[in-house]
Design a protein around this motif. Structure first.
Motif, mmCIF file in Angstrom:
data_model
loop_
_atom_site.group_PDB
_atom_site.id
_atom_site.type_symbol
_atom_site.label_atom_id
_atom_site.label_comp_id
_atom_site.label_asym_id
_atom_site.label_seq_id
_atom_site.Cartn_x
_atom_site.Cartn_y
_atom_site.Cartn_z
ATOM 1 N N LEU A 116 0.798 -1.245 -0.150
ATOM 2 C CA LEU A 116 -0.034 -0.080 0.076
ATOM 3 C C LEU A 116 0.881 1.333 -0.012
ATOM 4 N N TYR A 117 1.706 1.178 0.886
ATOM 5 C CA TYR A 117 2.748 2.284 1.010
ATOM 6 C C TYR A 117 3.520 2.633 -0.585
ATOM 7 N N LYS A 118 3.602 1.521 -1.335
ATOM 8 C CA LYS A 118 4.396 1.605 -2.554
ATOM 9 C C LYS A 118 3.190 2.264 -3.477
ATOM 10 N N SER A 119 1.959 1.642 -3.550
ATOM 11 C CA SER A 119 1.186 2.004 -4.475
ATOM 12 C C SER A 119 0.626 3.313 -4.264
ATOM 13 N N GLU A 120 0.427 3.907 -2.857
ATOM 14 C CA GLU A 120 0.340 5.240 -2.737
ATOM 15 C C GLU A 120 1.128 6.446 -2.754
ATOM 16 N N GLY A 121 2.328 5.865 -2.944
ATOM 17 C CA GLY A 121 3.677 6.745 -2.895
ATOM 18 C C GLY A 121 4.026 7.397 -1.952
ATOM 19 N N TYR A 140 6.315 -1.703 6.185
ATOM 20 C CA TYR A 140 5.689 -0.558 7.082
ATOM 21 C C TYR A 140 4.309 -1.022 7.720
ATOM 22 N N TRP A 141 4.083 -0.899 8.944
ATOM 23 C CA TRP A 141 2.868 -1.336 9.593
ATOM 24 C C TRP A 141 1.772 -0.513 9.860
ATOM 25 N N SER A 142 2.022 0.709 9.817
ATOM 26 C CA SER A 142 0.543 1.405 9.943
ATOM 27 C C SER A 142 0.777 2.770 9.124
ATOM 28 N N VAL A 143 -0.428 3.316 9.096
ATOM 29 C CA VAL A 143 -0.482 4.735 8.343
ATOM 30 C C VAL A 143 -0.586 5.828 9.471
ATOM 31 N N PRO A 144 0.565 6.857 9.495
ATOM 32 C CA PRO A 144 0.586 7.990 10.240
ATOM 33 C C PRO A 144 -0.466 9.127 9.792
ATOM 34 N N VAL A 145 -1.229 9.571 10.661
ATOM 35 C CA VAL A 145 -2.219 10.619 9.992
ATOM 36 C C VAL A 145 -1.850 11.928 10.452
ATOM 37 N N PRO A 309 -5.154 -4.996 11.434
ATOM 38 C CA PRO A 309 -5.029 -6.065 12.284
ATOM 39 C C PRO A 309 -5.079 -7.368 11.695
ATOM 40 N N LYS A 310 -4.406 -8.548 12.016
ATOM 41 C CA LYS A 310 -4.757 -9.720 11.385
ATOM 42 C C LYS A 310 -6.105 -10.229 11.821
ATOM 43 N N GLY A 311 -6.742 -10.915 10.816
ATOM 44 C CA GLY A 311 -8.318 -11.419 11.246
ATOM 45 C C GLY A 311 -9.232 -10.444 11.461
ATOM 46 N N CYS A 312 -8.957 -9.124 11.211
ATOM 47 C CA CYS A 312 -10.263 -8.181 11.302
ATOM 48 C C CYS A 312 -11.160 -8.514 10.241
ATOM 49 N N LYS A 313 -12.552 -8.099 10.333
ATOM 50 C CA LYS A 313 -13.667 -8.713 9.648
ATOM 51 C C LYS A 313 -13.547 -8.018 8.218
ATOM 52 N N HIS A 314 -13.156 -6.702 8.109
ATOM 53 C CA HIS A 314 -13.402 -6.064 6.583
ATOM 54 C C HIS A 314 -12.194 -5.611 6.327
ATOM 55 N N PRO A 315 -11.165 -6.599 6.042
ATOM 56 C CA PRO A 315 -9.794 -5.814 5.740
ATOM 57 C C PRO A 315 -9.796 -4.827 4.413
ATOM 58 N N GLU A 316 -10.638 -5.310 3.306
ATOM 59 C CA GLU A 316 -10.764 -4.351 2.289
ATOM 60 C C GLU A 316 -11.230 -2.807 2.575
ATOM 61 N N ASN A 317 -12.062 -2.664 3.364
ATOM 62 C CA ASN A 317 -12.689 -1.348 3.867
ATOM 63 C C ASN A 317 -11.523 -0.765 4.660
ATOM 64 N N VAL A 318 -10.645 -1.654 5.432
ATOM 65 C CA VAL A 318 -9.500 -0.906 6.255
ATOM 66 C C VAL A 318 -8.693 -0.196 5.258
ATOM 67 N N ILE A 319 -8.228 -1.033 4.181
ATOM 68 C CA ILE A 319 -7.300 -0.391 3.266
ATOM 69 C C ILE A 319 -7.957 0.592 2.684
ATOM 70 N N ALA A 320 -9.163 0.839 2.359
ATOM 71 C CA ALA A 320 -9.829 2.075 1.638
ATOM 72 C C ALA A 320 -9.712 3.200 3.022
ATOM 73 N N TRP A 321 -9.989 2.908 4.184
ATOM 74 C CA TRP A 321 -9.868 3.946 5.251
ATOM 75 C C TRP A 321 -8.414 4.431 5.299
ATOM 76 N N LEU A 322 -7.378 3.347 5.200
ATOM 77 C CA LEU A 322 -5.935 3.845 5.383
ATOM 78 C C LEU A 322 -5.373 4.891 4.104
ATOM 79 N N LYS A 323 -6.330 4.431 2.702
ATOM 80 C CA LYS A 323 -5.859 5.179 1.640
ATOM 81 C C LYS A 323 -6.372 6.786 2.236
ATOM 82 N N VAL A 324 -7.405 6.838 2.612
ATOM 83 C CA VAL A 324 -8.138 8.119 3.088
ATOM 84 C C VAL A 324 -7.132 9.006 4.059
ATOM 85 N N LEU A 325 -6.856 8.050 4.932
ATOM 86 C CA LEU A 325 -5.742 8.615 6.012
ATOM 87 C C LEU A 325 -4.478 9.306 5.348
ATOM 88 N N GLY A 326 -3.851 8.371 4.701
ATOM 89 C CA GLY A 326 -2.525 8.777 4.031
ATOM 90 C C GLY A 326 -2.683 9.960 2.949
#
Ligand code: GAL
Length: 416
Positions: A116-121, A140-145, A309-326
């Motif tokens: 994600l870090y790579k694709s979002e630059g 990389y393990w989290s997205v700093p806001v 987090p591993k095993g979270c219920k909606h990983p694709e939504n988390v990725i979308a959220w992280l994209k907005v944060l970053g």
């Protein structure tokens, strides 16, 4: 006949694939975001991010799960119970640095975000110092806001003007101001200690003032000993502040205590720059700021981030959220209200308030040190022992006992 049947079948499959691709690729369902952002300023910042997320992903229902308690005092315990119990939130607020890496990454609870870090630059637009504290073993393990500053002394401008007090740069000036204000019936130093972390916050800024940036950092690596006489001096200094604090401090949170400043009944407060967000949210403008005594040129830093987090219920939504944060827009909208500066270096902050512009300038030129109370400097166990020792100190200011407890905590976590 068979050929016609085949063509129809192929057509039906093609149409259904065409229809199903967008519904599969567009995030939908729910996204549970956990944080402790409930106070004025921080709640608005979070709402701005969620609004932006809604615009981009209207099919996702956001569950804004907040747990009150500054610095995550209550929230962190809930995150832990859920993570260890195999019921992880989709995503949760976590400080970059040791809190992220030691508590969650090393024991294997998080998923890497390197792709994600790579694709979002992001590797190109975040400073190395920030990238370093969200990294472990090449990932990389989290997205700093954001980036917050902890060592800020806030003061009521009219009160200072009335009693002819200048923002104190040193502890000598600080105590001279306290003496004067106290003789005028003003609470010199405002503090809320209800959540147990606020004294530890003030004390880390005193440690920086007494030890300087380099040796303060050494406290967390073993290079500086906790038996150092400057640590004793720092404790003596905190002890000397206690008589100048509002007597109802143990009943108040940091923002409730801030009311003393708002009403002009109190003069100074040491707190992170979420206070700037809070002042904006309550419409208070009569405030000034300065680095805490003897910390000019040093930026005591922390960063809020979110992870997967591993095993979270909606990983694709988390990725979308992280994209907005970053994203540039996400960091712009959030930090303008939150009182922090963007972690990205390419955000236009020309519409930010004067405090934020000054923080952004200091971030570029100051020496950066990690905050312990806000997860950057030490693992959670050590930070908690430090926090509890200093919180107890406010009601029982025994310098030698507390220094021994701090020495012992360092031994436990550094192993020497
Ligand atoms: C910090 C956090 C800030 C702010 C503050 C008060 O730990 O990083 O974003 O929320 O606590 O709650």
């Amino acid at each position: 006949m068979w050929r016609r049947f085949l063509i129809v079948a192929v057509l039906i499959t093609a149409v259904s694939v065409f229809i199903s691709i967008p519904t599969f690729a567009v995030p939908s369902g729910t996204l549970e975001i956990n944080s402790w952002w409930t106070a004025g300023g921080e709640a608005e910042g979070l709402k701005a991010l969620i609004d932006l997320f809604h615009k981009k992903y209207p099919n996702v229902k956001v569950i804004n799960a907040t747990i009150a308690g500054g610095a995550g005092t209550n929230a962190k315990a809930v995150f832990k119970t859920r993570m260890l119990g195999g019921n992880p939130p989709d995503t949760f607020q976590v400080h970059a640095g040791h809190e992220l890496i030691d508590t969650w990454v090393i024991p294997g609870y998080m998923q890497p975000l390197t792709n994600l870090y790579k694709s979002e630059g992001w590797t190109k637009v975040m400073p190395k110092g920030i990238l370093d504290i969200v990294s472990y073993k090449g990932d990389y393990w989290s997205v700093p806001v954001n980036i917050h500053r902890a060592n800020v002394l806030w003061y009521n401008k009219s009160v200072f003007k009335k009693y002819k007090i200048k923002p104190p740069r040193t502890f000598n000036e600080f105590f001279a101001a306290c003496k004067k204000l106290s003789s005028e019936g003003i609470v010199p130093f405002v503090m809320g200690t209800k959540d147990g972390w606020e004294a530890g916050h003030v004390f880390e800024t005193i440690l920086i003032g007494k030890l300087g940036a380099h040796d303060y950092k050494g406290l967390w690596t073993g290079e500086t000993k906790w038996s150092d006489p400057r640590v004793t001096d720092a404790l003596e200094t905190l002890k000397a502040i206690i008589p100048y604090i509002n007597t109802d401090h143990s009943a108040l949170t940091w923002d409730e205590a801030g009311q003393y400043l708002l009403k002009g009944k109190g003069a100074m407060m040491i707190m992170g720059d979420w206070t700037n967000g809070w002042f904006m949210s309550v419409g208070f403008k009569d405030y000034g700021w300065a680095p805490t005594p003897d910390t000019g040129g040093v930026f005591d830093a922390l960063s809020d981030s979110f992870a997967l987090p591993k095993g979270c219920k909606h990983p694709e939504n988390v990725i979308a959220w992280l994209k907005v944060l970053g994203s540039k827009q996400g960091q712009h909208d959030f930090n303008k209200l939150k009182g922090s500066i963007p972690a990205r270096t390419d955000v236009d902050i020309s519409d930010y308030n004067d405090y934020l512009k000054s923080a952004a300038a200091d971030w570029k030129k100051d020496v950066i040190v990690p905050s312990v109370i806000h997860g950057a400097a030490a693992c959670e166990g050590w930070a908690t022992e430090y926090k509890d020792a200093i919180n107890l100190f406010i009601s029982r200011p025994d310098v030698s006992y507390t220094q021994k407890a701090l020495i012992q905590a360092a031994k436990e976590y550094l192993g020497s």
